[in-house]
Scaffold this motif. Structure first.
Motif, PDB file in Angstrom:
ATOM      1  N   GLY A  15     -73.549 108.956  46.858  1.00  0.00           N
ATOM      2  CA  GLY A  15     -73.863 110.135  47.645  1.00  0.00           C
ATOM      3  C   GLY A  15     -72.798 111.211  47.544  1.00  0.00           C
ATOM      4  N   ALA A  16     -71.552 110.793  47.340  1.00  0.00           N
ATOM      5  CA  ALA A  16     -70.436 111.726  47.178  1.00  0.00           C
ATOM      6  C   ALA A  16     -69.506 111.172  46.107  1.00  0.00           C
ATOM      7  CB  ALA A  16     -69.681 111.905  48.491  1.00  0.00           C
ATOM      8  N   SER A  17     -69.026 112.032  45.220  1.00  0.00           N
ATOM      9  CA  SER A  17     -68.130 111.584  44.151  1.00  0.00           C
ATOM     10  C   SER A  17     -66.876 110.956  44.711  1.00  0.00           C
ATOM     11  CB  SER A  17     -67.746 112.767  43.255  1.00  0.00           C
ATOM     12  OG  SER A  17     -68.860 113.197  42.528  1.00  0.00           O
ATOM     13  N   THR A  18     -66.430 109.915  44.079  1.00  0.00           N
ATOM     14  CA  THR A  18     -65.198 109.175  44.385  1.00  0.00           C
ATOM     15  C   THR A  18     -65.112 108.701  45.829  1.00  0.00           C
ATOM     16  OG1 THR A  18     -63.794 111.101  44.872  1.00  0.00           O
ATOM     17  CG2 THR A  18     -63.962 110.425  42.560  1.00  0.00           C
ATOM     18  N   ALA A  19     -66.247 108.497  46.487  1.00  0.00           N
ATOM     19  CA  ALA A  19     -66.227 108.022  47.871  1.00  0.00           C
ATOM     20  C   ALA A  19     -66.300 106.503  47.961  1.00  0.00           C
ATOM     21  CB  ALA A  19     -67.386 108.638  48.654  1.00  0.00           C
ATOM     22  N   LEU A  20     -66.989 105.868  47.014  1.00  0.00           N
ATOM     23  CA  LEU A  20     -67.202 104.425  47.064  1.00  0.00           C
ATOM     24  C   LEU A  20     -66.476 103.736  45.917  1.00  0.00           C
ATOM     25  CD1 LEU A  20     -71.046 104.435  47.760  1.00  0.00           C
ATOM     26  CD2 LEU A  20     -69.200 104.025  49.407  1.00  0.00           C
ATOM     27  N   SER A  21     -65.909 102.574  46.210  1.00  0.00           N
ATOM     28  CA  SER A  21     -65.248 101.772  45.179  1.00  0.00           C
ATOM     29  C   SER A  21     -66.181 100.641  44.773  1.00  0.00           C
ATOM     30  CB  SER A  21     -63.933 101.202  45.708  1.00  0.00           C
ATOM     31  OG  SER A  21     -63.056 102.256  46.030  1.00  0.00           O
ATOM     32  N   ALA A  68     -67.371  99.034  48.245  1.00  0.00           N
ATOM     33  CA  ALA A  68     -66.577  99.256  49.454  1.00  0.00           C
ATOM     34  C   ALA A  68     -66.562 100.743  49.780  1.00  0.00           C
ATOM     35  CB  ALA A  68     -65.150  98.752  49.252  1.00  0.00           C
ATOM     36  N   ASN A  69     -66.652 101.045  51.077  1.00  0.00           N
ATOM     37  CA  ASN A  69     -66.627 102.435  51.535  1.00  0.00           C
ATOM     38  C   ASN A  69     -65.390 102.641  52.408  1.00  0.00           C
ATOM     39  OD1 ASN A  69     -66.986 104.955  52.576  1.00  0.00           O
ATOM     40  ND2 ASN A  69     -68.900 104.518  53.640  1.00  0.00           N
ATOM     41  N   PRO A  70     -64.308 103.157  51.833  1.00  0.00           N
ATOM     42  CA  PRO A  70     -63.094 103.387  52.612  1.00  0.00           C
ATOM     43  C   PRO A  70     -63.088 104.718  53.375  1.00  0.00           C
ATOM     44  CG  PRO A  70     -62.680 103.911  50.323  1.00  0.00           C
ATOM     45  CD  PRO A  70     -64.103 103.405  50.406  1.00  0.00           C
ATOM     46  N   THR A  71     -64.189 105.469  53.301  1.00  0.00           N
ATOM     47  CA  THR A  71     -64.233 106.789  53.936  1.00  0.00           C
ATOM     48  C   THR A  71     -64.555 106.676  55.426  1.00  0.00           C
ATOM     49  OG1 THR A  71     -66.589 107.239  53.587  1.00  0.00           O
ATOM     50  CG2 THR A  71     -65.097 107.739  51.750  1.00  0.00           C
ATOM     51  N   GLY A  72     -64.520 107.786  56.110  1.00  0.00           N
ATOM     52  CA  GLY A  72     -64.797 107.846  57.543  1.00  0.00           C
ATOM     53  C   GLY A  72     -66.254 108.074  57.885  1.00  0.00           C
ATOM     54  N   GLY A  73     -67.134 108.117  56.886  1.00  0.00           N
ATOM     55  CA  GLY A  73     -68.566 108.327  57.131  1.00  0.00           C
ATOM     56  C   GLY A  73     -69.410 107.457  56.229  1.00  0.00           C
ATOM     57  N   ALA A  74     -70.649 107.269  56.594  1.00  0.00           N
ATOM     58  CA  ALA A  74     -71.572 106.482  55.771  1.00  0.00           C
ATOM     59  C   ALA A  74     -71.778 107.165  54.416  1.00  0.00           C
ATOM     60  CB  ALA A  74     -72.902 106.309  56.498  1.00  0.00           C
ATOM     61  N   GLN A  75     -71.931 106.360  53.374  1.00  0.00           N
ATOM     62  CA  GLN A  75     -72.153 106.860  52.009  1.00  0.00           C
ATOM     63  C   GLN A  75     -73.294 106.078  51.383  1.00  0.00           C
ATOM     64  OE1 GLN A  75     -70.477 109.431  50.653  1.00  0.00           O
ATOM     65  NE2 GLN A  75     -69.130 109.628  52.422  1.00  0.00           N
ATOM     66  N   THR A  76     -74.021 106.712  50.471  1.00  0.00           N
ATOM     67  CA  THR A  76     -75.122 106.029  49.793  1.00  0.00           C
ATOM     68  C   THR A  76     -74.767 105.734  48.340  1.00  0.00           C
ATOM     69  OG1 THR A  76     -76.158 108.115  49.143  1.00  0.00           O
ATOM     70  CG2 THR A  76     -76.884 107.119  51.234  1.00  0.00           C
ATOM     71  N   ILE A  77     -75.463 104.716  47.815  1.00  0.00           N
ATOM     72  CA  ILE A  77     -75.313 104.381  46.401  1.00  0.00           C
ATOM     73  C   ILE A  77     -76.636 103.800  45.909  1.00  0.00           C
ATOM     74  CG2 ILE A  77     -74.399 102.053  46.814  1.00  0.00           C
ATOM     75  CD1 ILE A  77     -72.526 102.768  44.290  1.00  0.00           C
ATOM     76  N   ALA A  78     -76.952 104.087  44.651  1.00  0.00           N
ATOM     77  CA  ALA A  78     -78.141 103.535  44.005  1.00  0.00           C
ATOM     78  C   ALA A  78     -77.721 103.021  42.634  1.00  0.00           C
ATOM     79  CB  ALA A  78     -79.227 104.591  43.864  1.00  0.00           C
ATOM     80  N   PHE A  79     -78.357 101.930  42.196  1.00  0.00           N
ATOM     81  CA  PHE A  79     -78.062 101.331  40.899  1.00  0.00           C
ATOM     82  C   PHE A  79     -79.301 101.356  40.019  1.00  0.00           C
ATOM     83  CE2 PHE A  79     -74.819  99.492  43.600  1.00  0.00           C
ATOM     84  CZ  PHE A  79     -73.695  99.548  42.793  1.00  0.00           C
ATOM     85  N   PHE A  80     -79.071 101.493  38.704  1.00  0.00           N
ATOM     86  CA  PHE A  80     -80.148 101.552  37.719  1.00  0.00           C
ATOM     87  C   PHE A  80     -79.833 100.634  36.544  1.00  0.00           C
ATOM     88  CE2 PHE A  80     -79.736 105.561  39.898  1.00  0.00           C
ATOM     89  CZ  PHE A  80     -81.024 105.889  40.245  1.00  0.00           C
ATOM     90  N   MET A 101     -68.793  97.420  53.592  1.00  0.00           N
ATOM     91  CA  MET A 101     -68.971  97.013  52.206  1.00  0.00           C
ATOM     92  C   MET A 101     -70.312  96.314  52.049  1.00  0.00           C
ATOM     93  SD  MET A 101     -66.471  93.696  51.830  1.00  0.00           S
ATOM     94  CE  MET A 101     -67.011  93.307  50.200  1.00  0.00           C
ATOM     95  N   ALA A 102     -70.756  96.210  50.801  1.00  0.00           N
ATOM     96  CA  ALA A 102     -71.974  95.477  50.466  1.00  0.00           C
ATOM     97  C   ALA A 102     -71.667  94.648  49.228  1.00  0.00           C
ATOM     98  CB  ALA A 102     -73.122  96.430  50.187  1.00  0.00           C
ATOM     99  N   VAL A 103     -72.301  93.475  49.135  1.00  0.00           N
ATOM    100  CA  VAL A 103     -72.085  92.581  48.007  1.00  0.00           C
ATOM    101  C   VAL A 103     -73.428  92.121  47.459  1.00  0.00           C
ATOM    102  CG1 VAL A 103     -71.080  90.395  47.233  1.00  0.00           C
ATOM    103  CG2 VAL A 103     -69.894  91.761  48.962  1.00  0.00           C
ATOM    104  N   TYR A 104     -73.592  92.251  46.146  1.00  0.00           N
ATOM    105  CA  TYR A 104     -74.711  91.633  45.438  1.00  0.00           C
ATOM    106  C   TYR A 104     -74.150  90.380  44.807  1.00  0.00           C
ATOM    107  CZ  TYR A 104     -77.722  90.430  41.555  1.00  0.00           C
ATOM    108  OH  TYR A 104     -78.498  89.732  40.663  1.00  0.00           O
ATOM    109  N   ASP A 105     -74.733  89.235  45.132  1.00  0.00           N
ATOM    110  CA  ASP A 105     -74.312  87.969  44.565  1.00  0.00           C
ATOM    111  C   ASP A 105     -75.476  87.396  43.773  1.00  0.00           C
ATOM    112  OD1 ASP A 105     -73.340  85.491  43.914  1.00  0.00           O
ATOM    113  OD2 ASP A 105     -72.980  84.843  45.962  1.00  0.00           O
ATOM    114  N   GLY A 106     -75.357  87.368  42.474  1.00  0.00           N
ATOM    115  CA  GLY A 106     -76.446  86.956  41.612  1.00  0.00           C
ATOM    116  C   GLY A 106     -76.702  85.475  41.545  1.00  0.00           C
ATOM    117  N   ASP A 107     -75.995  84.677  42.320  1.00  0.00           N
ATOM    118  CA  ASP A 107     -76.222  83.221  42.275  1.00  0.00           C
ATOM    119  C   ASP A 107     -77.399  82.837  43.106  1.00  0.00           C
ATOM    120  OD1 ASP A 107     -74.269  82.670  40.452  1.00  0.00           O
ATOM    121  OD2 ASP A 107     -72.724  82.376  41.954  1.00  0.00           O
TER     122      ASP A 107
END
Length: 107
Positions: A15-21, A68-80, A101-107
């Protein structure tokens, strides 16, 4: 588990550049070896960014994605996977709470 064949891509847009790790771990498989490795670590841009491209003659198994979202506000992310059109979305854009933070665990 996400499977990327040779030259397939994994992309993301934030949602914002360099906001999410983002960190992506996986297994690269060739006819002679299997190598578990970090496939990507960084902060995706607010435009679609290619995070990883499977090498030629290699199949990649994406095992874990952490966001991980180290910012002070909610951020969005989408994967393709294998393209960036809506039809290539792995999931719709998700929101990560501030300090969360959010985790995708493929197991």
């Amino acid at each position: 588990m996400l499977i990327l064949n040779a030259t397939d891509t994994l992309s993301a847009t934030a949602g914002a550049s360099t906001a999410l790790s983002v960190t992506v771990y996986g297994l690269e498989v060739t006819s002679s070896a299997q190598t578990f490795k970090r496939l990507y670590q960084g902060q995706p841009a607010s435009t679609v960014t290619t995070l990883y491209t499977a090498p030629a003659a290699t199949q990649t198994l994406v095992k874990t994605i952490t966001v991980a979202n180290p910012t002070g506000g909610a951020q969005t992310i989408a994967f393709f996977q294998v393209g960036t059109a809506a039809a290539n979305a792995i999931l719709p854009a998700i929101s990560i709470d501030a300090g969360g933070m959010a985790v995708y665990d493929g197991d």
